[in-house]
Design an enzyme around this catalytic site. Sequence first.
Site, short mmCIF file in Angstrom:
data_model
loop_
_atom_site.label_atom_id
_atom_site.label_comp_id
_atom_site.label_asym_id
_atom_site.label_seq_id
_atom_site.Cartn_x
_atom_site.Cartn_y
_atom_site.Cartn_z
N ASP A 33 44.89 38.66 44.21
CA ASP A 33 44.04 38.12 43.16
C ASP A 33 44.51 36.68 42.88
OD1 ASP A 33 42.58 39.73 40.22
OD2 ASP A 33 42.25 37.75 41.09
C1 GLC Z 1 39.93 36.71 38.79
C2 GLC Z 1 39.72 38.20 38.80
C3 GLC Z 1 39.14 38.73 40.08
C4 GLC Z 1 38.23 37.68 40.70
C5 GLC Z 1 39.10 36.49 41.10
C6 GLC Z 1 38.27 35.36 41.71
O1 GLC Z 1 41.08 36.37 38.09
O2 GLC Z 1 40.80 39.04 38.44
O3 GLC Z 1 38.44 39.94 39.77
O4 GLC Z 1 37.58 38.23 41.84
O5 GLC Z 1 39.86 36.01 40.01
O6 GLC Z 1 37.41 34.83 40.75
#
Ligand code: GLC
Length: 729
Positions: free
Chosen positions: A300
């Site tokens: 993430d």
């Molecule tokens: C965010 C989220 C994730 C998302 C990623 C990209 O912090 O936790 O669900 O897909 O970043 O935006």
Amino acid sequence: MKFIKRSHIVFQSIPVILILMLLSQCGLQDRRGREDKISVSDREIYRKVDSLMALMTLEEKIGQMSQRFVPGVTNDLLASIRNGRVGSLLNGLSNFYGPEERNMFQRAAVEGSRLGIPLIFGHDVIHGFRTIFPVSLAQSCTWSPGMVEQASVIAAREASASGVDWAFAPMIDVSKDPRWGRIAECYGEDPFLNAVFGAAVVKGFQGSDVSRTDKLVACLKHFIGYGAAMGGRDYQYTDIPDIDMHEVYMVPYKAGVEAGALTVMSAFNDINGIPATANEKLVRETLKDQWGFRGFVVSDWDAVIQLIDHGIAKDDEQAAIKTVRAGVDMEMKSDAFLQLPGALDEGKISEDIIDDAVRRILYVKFRKGLFEHPYTDTTRIRTDLLTPENRQFARKVARASMVLLKNEHHILPLSGKNRSVAVVGPFAKESELMGWWKSTGKTSDVVTPFNGMKENAPAGLTVTDRIGSTTDLIIACVGEGRDLFGENHSRSNLRLPGNQEDFLSSLRKWNKPVVTVVFNGRPLDLTGVTGNSEACLLAWHPGTEAGNALADVLYGNYNPSGKLTTSFPRSVGQIPVYYNHRNSGRPDKNKYVDETSEPLFPFGFGLSYTTFAYDSLSLSSDLIQPGDSLVVSALVSNTGNTAGNEIVQLYIRDLYGSTTRPVKELKGFRKIFLQPGESAKVSFIVGSEDLTVPDKNFHPVTEKGTFDVWVGPNSAEGLIEDFELTDGR
Ligand code: GLC
């Protein structure tokens, strides 16, 4: 709880075989055992991957493992791409760049870099791209995997036309804590439902051939246990016993892997002392080695360098080493992986771990067809987005997701006796009803509640935005704003925000019936709402077609059929309150001194404009052996005067075993449509493999014993029977 004990054995043709085939696909039980067959086409892909990897430098390999986020085009980024230092670009929520910019970045990779390896472009396509569907938790209240799959097909068509190859969805983190803002993104408190809907989204995004230009690579997230955040506070520590990890949080991911998802995203949370992004036992050993997942795992956002904040890495290099060792193959946003060549030189990590990561990433890029067709057809964006058909389907999903919680004196649907209704309240003219992850959805596209009610009003009915002496009925629109749920929007209080409850009670002075419509993202404490309303409809954040869908339901053009997939608490003090809990040794004493332990509205609950009766529960046998199955049937009748859908639910309970068991477990459901006075026999096949318990190694085993089985309208009501599972001797 009201249970009617009936014994009546009736045989029945079995229309529900599909449910159980889906059930088996949901990974609840791995009936056939997973053969690790690699298809002929995959062998061909791996041949190409291996020959490409033989040409790659270490820096180019690390480049494939790097996903960059760019608010816009920069020369540095273009230079990095041309140098083979970037494998993927994350196209963000804000200032999304379209297909032309995407193709420009892609040309820098394909035509500008030494090996011409295409980039893969990711974006959060959570519940729609430009046509926005209801938030995922609302979609689960349709109990219609087919509808959710089709919504994903539409989202994939729109996003791919805009240059997206890869959706960071489905989010399948089971959550029992409405304080957690991201409960809005999952499919409720039940592992089976999250499995069913997660698999539906994967199939909708990827289809049978993910290389098609109108398909997206799916991403199961956030692996794993993110929904168990301590205190419901986002990003917090999660303390997850093995039995819950296996029986709750893993179930949707296993189903998603079996559905063919090509990527997984590692979560932010610390799991019992080892953060998900550094958790080799769960990522490499379970997801990859045991389950045979052959796609790649992306971290993430900044989750790699956040291992330093977690206190499990002293610097970027150690964070990078722990991450790739754990089996996370691509780093989102941060650039700790740039430390890997040094770590390799110092023998802190082996190149075969890096090669495995790169092989996975290239495998997915080949599967997506990026080597054959790296560029987006820029004409599609003019024809494929926000089409009337897409809007029409979004309207269907939105109205099917709405849940009727109260309807005193059948005040709904609005009928000819109403001459004038007033649509008022803070959400009456709200257009920000697309949830937190609204992608490129525009508020200017959204039909507001007031406009929907006004534009769809039947002849003779006046719709006003203020209450007056001629007003017959008040429609009060309340709820949670988009900035109060979603990522990093946890709440310690579950009542309507602000003074909305005071607003509702102030309406009593008009002495007119009040229909309250709640636009929410999470389960709320509605005790102060239902008490001040003759009727209450949960509308969630329904997306682009909000007002039209609301009108369809309130005017009776659609008979509401949505049912809750999370328990709605009486107070935040009850959290966690959920249906599939263990029993305790003093089940009659598990209350508070100041509150019952029952939720205000139970899992599976939802009213209709008609009524349904359940009769004649029957089992094809009251005894089954391992490997056997039995047919559970009930007669469901529409006893009202309006046609409607009923979501018939099947629950079981294992009364005793080598470990304690939930007091109820959802094992199947059927959504049926009945005309007034019509009845249908609904049958479920329950296989012994659906009755397993985890052995000490958490492998599913069958144990002889007695089971209760219910067929009913929700988790708190239904007809009950029991049967024995023998041990086969
Ligand atoms: C965010 C989220 C994730 C998302 C990623 C990209 O912090 O936790 O669900 O897909 O970043 O935006």
